[in-house]
Motif scaffolding. Structure first.
Motif, PDB file in Angstrom:
ATOM      1  N   VAL A 146      43.844 145.618  38.985  1.00  0.00           N
ATOM      2  CA  VAL A 146      42.519 145.028  38.591  1.00  0.00           C
ATOM      3  C   VAL A 146      42.209 144.247  39.641  1.00  0.00           C
ATOM      4  CG1 VAL A 146      42.385 145.044  36.107  1.00  0.00           C
ATOM      5  CG2 VAL A 146      43.253 143.053  37.244  1.00  0.00           C
ATOM      6  N   PRO A 147      40.952 144.085  40.077  1.00  0.00           N
ATOM      7  CA  PRO A 147      40.772 143.083  41.394  1.00  0.00           C
ATOM      8  C   PRO A 147      41.326 141.841  40.895  1.00  0.00           C
ATOM      9  CG  PRO A 147      38.729 144.198  40.733  1.00  0.00           C
ATOM     10  CD  PRO A 147      39.591 144.613  39.726  1.00  0.00           C
ATOM     11  N   GLU A 148      41.574 140.790  41.712  1.00  0.00           N
ATOM     12  CA  GLU A 148      42.141 139.407  41.380  1.00  0.00           C
ATOM     13  C   GLU A 148      41.206 138.753  40.639  1.00  0.00           C
ATOM     14  OE1 GLU A 148      43.950 137.213  44.612  1.00  0.00           O
ATOM     15  OE2 GLU A 148      45.374 139.128  45.272  1.00  0.00           O
ATOM     16  N   CYS A 149      40.007 138.839  40.715  1.00  0.00           N
ATOM     17  CA  CYS A 149      39.150 137.773  39.853  1.00  0.00           C
ATOM     18  C   CYS A 149      39.071 138.363  38.634  1.00  0.00           C
ATOM     19  CB  CYS A 149      37.448 138.063  40.560  1.00  0.00           C
ATOM     20  SG  CYS A 149      36.964 139.665  40.464  1.00  0.00           S
ATOM     21  N   VAL A 150      39.553 139.403  38.212  1.00  0.00           N
ATOM     22  CA  VAL A 150      39.599 139.513  36.895  1.00  0.00           C
ATOM     23  C   VAL A 150      40.878 139.216  36.244  1.00  0.00           C
ATOM     24  CG1 VAL A 150      40.054 141.687  35.421  1.00  0.00           C
ATOM     25  CG2 VAL A 150      38.603 141.816  37.171  1.00  0.00           C
ATOM     26  N   LEU A 151      42.066 138.763  36.833  1.00  0.00           N
ATOM     27  CA  LEU A 151      43.022 138.160  36.292  1.00  0.00           C
ATOM     28  C   LEU A 151      43.087 136.983  35.524  1.00  0.00           C
ATOM     29  CD1 LEU A 151      45.637 138.944  39.264  1.00  0.00           C
ATOM     30  CD2 LEU A 151      45.576 140.158  36.943  1.00  0.00           C
ATOM     31  N   PRO A 152      42.341 135.966  35.843  1.00  0.00           N
ATOM     32  CA  PRO A 152      42.152 134.750  35.129  1.00  0.00           C
ATOM     33  C   PRO A 152      41.021 134.910  33.986  1.00  0.00           C
ATOM     34  CG  PRO A 152      40.891 134.399  37.324  1.00  0.00           C
ATOM     35  CD  PRO A 152      41.768 135.879  37.410  1.00  0.00           C
ATOM     36  N   ARG A 153      40.195 135.766  34.241  1.00  0.00           N
ATOM     37  CA  ARG A 153      39.388 136.007  32.906  1.00  0.00           C
ATOM     38  C   ARG A 153      40.112 136.818  31.826  1.00  0.00           C
ATOM     39  NH1 ARG A 153      35.204 136.451  37.250  1.00  0.00           N
ATOM     40  NH2 ARG A 153      33.375 135.247  36.351  1.00  0.00           N
ATOM     41  N   LEU A 154      40.977 137.577  32.232  1.00  0.00           N
ATOM     42  CA  LEU A 154      41.810 138.226  31.231  1.00  0.00           C
ATOM     43  C   LEU A 154      42.773 137.441  30.561  1.00  0.00           C
ATOM     44  CD1 LEU A 154      43.180 141.532  33.007  1.00  0.00           C
ATOM     45  CD2 LEU A 154      41.969 141.735  30.780  1.00  0.00           C
ATOM     46  N   ALA A 155      43.390 136.494  31.294  1.00  0.00           N
ATOM     47  CA  ALA A 155      44.313 135.439  30.900  1.00  0.00           C
ATOM     48  C   ALA A 155      43.402 134.443  29.827  1.00  0.00           C
ATOM     49  CB  ALA A 155      44.830 134.658  31.954  1.00  0.00           C
ATOM     50  N   GLU A 156      42.220 134.182  30.075  1.00  0.00           N
ATOM     51  CA  GLU A 156      41.280 133.556  29.324  1.00  0.00           C
ATOM     52  C   GLU A 156      40.950 134.205  28.074  1.00  0.00           C
ATOM     53  OE1 GLU A 156      36.905 131.822  30.013  1.00  0.00           O
ATOM     54  OE2 GLU A 156      38.254 131.589  31.684  1.00  0.00           O
ATOM     55  N   ARG A 157      40.676 135.421  28.116  1.00  0.00           N
ATOM     56  CA  ARG A 157      40.428 136.317  26.884  1.00  0.00           C
ATOM     57  C   ARG A 157      41.599 136.421  25.975  1.00  0.00           C
ATOM     58  NH1 ARG A 157      39.764 138.871  23.276  1.00  0.00           N
ATOM     59  NH2 ARG A 157      38.223 140.773  22.629  1.00  0.00           N
ATOM     60  N   ILE A 158      42.681 136.510  26.687  1.00  0.00           N
ATOM     61  CA  ILE A 158      44.105 136.636  25.601  1.00  0.00           C
ATOM     62  C   ILE A 158      44.179 135.215  24.980  1.00  0.00           C
ATOM     63  CG2 ILE A 158      46.386 136.910  25.630  1.00  0.00           C
ATOM     64  CD1 ILE A 158      45.653 139.030  27.936  1.00  0.00           C
ATOM     65  N   LYS A 159      44.095 134.081  25.691  1.00  0.00           N
ATOM     66  CA  LYS A 159      44.174 132.796  25.097  1.00  0.00           C
ATOM     67  C   LYS A 159      43.303 132.711  24.205  1.00  0.00           C
ATOM     68  CE  LYS A 159      44.140 128.420  27.131  1.00  0.00           C
ATOM     69  NZ  LYS A 159      43.835 127.697  28.481  1.00  0.00           N
ATOM     70  N   LYS A 160      42.053 132.890  24.126  1.00  0.00           N
ATOM     71  CA  LYS A 160      40.801 132.628  23.252  1.00  0.00           C
ATOM     72  C   LYS A 160      41.391 133.516  21.874  1.00  0.00           C
ATOM     73  CE  LYS A 160      36.696 132.526  25.559  1.00  0.00           C
ATOM     74  NZ  LYS A 160      35.732 133.310  25.716  1.00  0.00           N
ATOM     75  N   GLN A 161      41.811 134.745  22.029  1.00  0.00           N
ATOM     76  CA  GLN A 161      42.420 135.622  20.943  1.00  0.00           C
ATOM     77  C   GLN A 161      43.377 134.955  20.231  1.00  0.00           C
ATOM     78  OE1 GLN A 161      41.945 139.684  21.958  1.00  0.00           O
ATOM     79  NE2 GLN A 161      44.075 139.984  21.079  1.00  0.00           N
ATOM     80  N   GLU A 162      44.522 134.644  20.919  1.00  0.00           N
ATOM     81  CA  GLU A 162      45.646 133.931  20.256  1.00  0.00           C
ATOM     82  C   GLU A 162      45.314 132.500  19.820  1.00  0.00           C
ATOM     83  OE1 GLU A 162      49.060 135.333  23.475  1.00  0.00           O
ATOM     84  OE2 GLU A 162      48.284 133.222  23.783  1.00  0.00           O
ATOM     85  N   GLY A 163      44.215 131.995  20.105  1.00  0.00           N
ATOM     86  CA  GLY A 163      43.784 130.562  19.514  1.00  0.00           C
ATOM     87  C   GLY A 163      43.056 131.006  18.140  1.00  0.00           C
ATOM     88  N   ARG A 164      42.590 132.344  18.073  1.00  0.00           N
ATOM     89  CA  ARG A 164      41.947 132.648  16.980  1.00  0.00           C
ATOM     90  C   ARG A 164      42.695 133.247  15.796  1.00  0.00           C
ATOM     91  NH1 ARG A 164      38.342 136.507  19.003  1.00  0.00           N
ATOM     92  NH2 ARG A 164      37.329 135.756  20.756  1.00  0.00           N
ATOM     93  N   GLY A 165      44.344 133.165  16.176  1.00  0.00           N
ATOM     94  CA  GLY A 165      45.319 133.660  15.336  1.00  0.00           C
ATOM     95  C   GLY A 165      44.948 135.346  15.387  1.00  0.00           C
ATOM     96  N   LYS A 166      44.861 135.864  16.315  1.00  0.00           N
ATOM     97  CA  LYS A 166      44.220 137.388  16.833  1.00  0.00           C
ATOM     98  C   LYS A 166      43.012 137.691  16.911  1.00  0.00           C
ATOM     99  CE  LYS A 166      45.827 141.394  17.691  1.00  0.00           C
ATOM    100  NZ  LYS A 166      46.624 142.246  18.439  1.00  0.00           N
TER     101      LYS A 166
END
Ligand code: ADP
Length: 166
Positions: A146-166
């Motif tokens: 993916v383009p580099e600008c997508v990497l932090p957004r993916l990380a953020e999305r996954i963190k949010k998901q983990e915070g929600r307990g999936k």
């Protein structure tokens, strides 16, 4: 002036998409990269605004590329933008059947809009947004997919998901 539209989900944009965009931008005077707000694909990882923002950043170096979202039929959107071509990418044989049906349907809806297919770049032939989401979700590296600008957004999305307990 030849104007084309490259419609898709781009959830998120990958280097496979970017390769098609770069090549199509050389063929056409103006290329609209259009994020479909698709009611049947409600469960997108990223909102339409986020998907457009990522495309915007990834294509900032391409002056004749315009990124925006749309809803409804691709051919109606093409008419609105005075585009006569829909660009689509083809990866494996598995894409072919779906893309054939889609292009037939679009031809039926508007004979003035032609679908043009660009074959995938071998280096990106296995990459899809779905694979990127799946690998990223399980902690795998998607650097180079993916383009580099997508990497932090993916990380953020996954963190949010983990915070929600999936
Ligand atoms: P996907 O989730 O399969 O990436 P999109 O709706 O975002 O789907 O794809 C938009 C268009 O881009 C489709 O025509 C699709 O076949 C094409 N495409 C997606 N990934 C690639 C790739 N790696 N190489 C070539 N074309 C691609």
């Amino acid at each position: 002036m030849r104007t084309a539209v490259y419609p898709g989900s781009f959830d998120p944009v990958t280097l496979g998409h970017l390769d098609i965009i770069t090549r199509a931008a050389k063929i056409f005077d103006t290329l609209y990269v259009a994020v479909l707000i698709n009611p049947t694909k409600r469960n997108t990882w990223f909102s339409a605004e986020e998907r457009v923002a990522m495309l915007h950043e990834a294509t900032a170096h391409l002056p004749n590329v315009i990124c925006e979202s749309f809803s409804g039929l691709s051919v109606d959107y093409a008419h609105k933008r005075e585009a006569t071509v829909l660009v689509r990418g083809l990866r494996a044989v598995s894409d072919f059947e779906y893309e054939l049906k889609l292009s037939e349907a679009n031809r039926h809806l508007s004979s003035e809009v032609e679908t043009v297919f660009l074959m995938t770049n071998h280096a990106y032939s296995f990459i899809s947004s779905g694979i990127v989401r799946e690998v990223a979700e399980f902690g795998g590296s998607v650097i180079g997919w993916v383009p580099e600008c997508v990497l932090p957004r993916l990380a953020e999305r996954i963190k949010k998901q983990e915070g929600r307990g999936k």
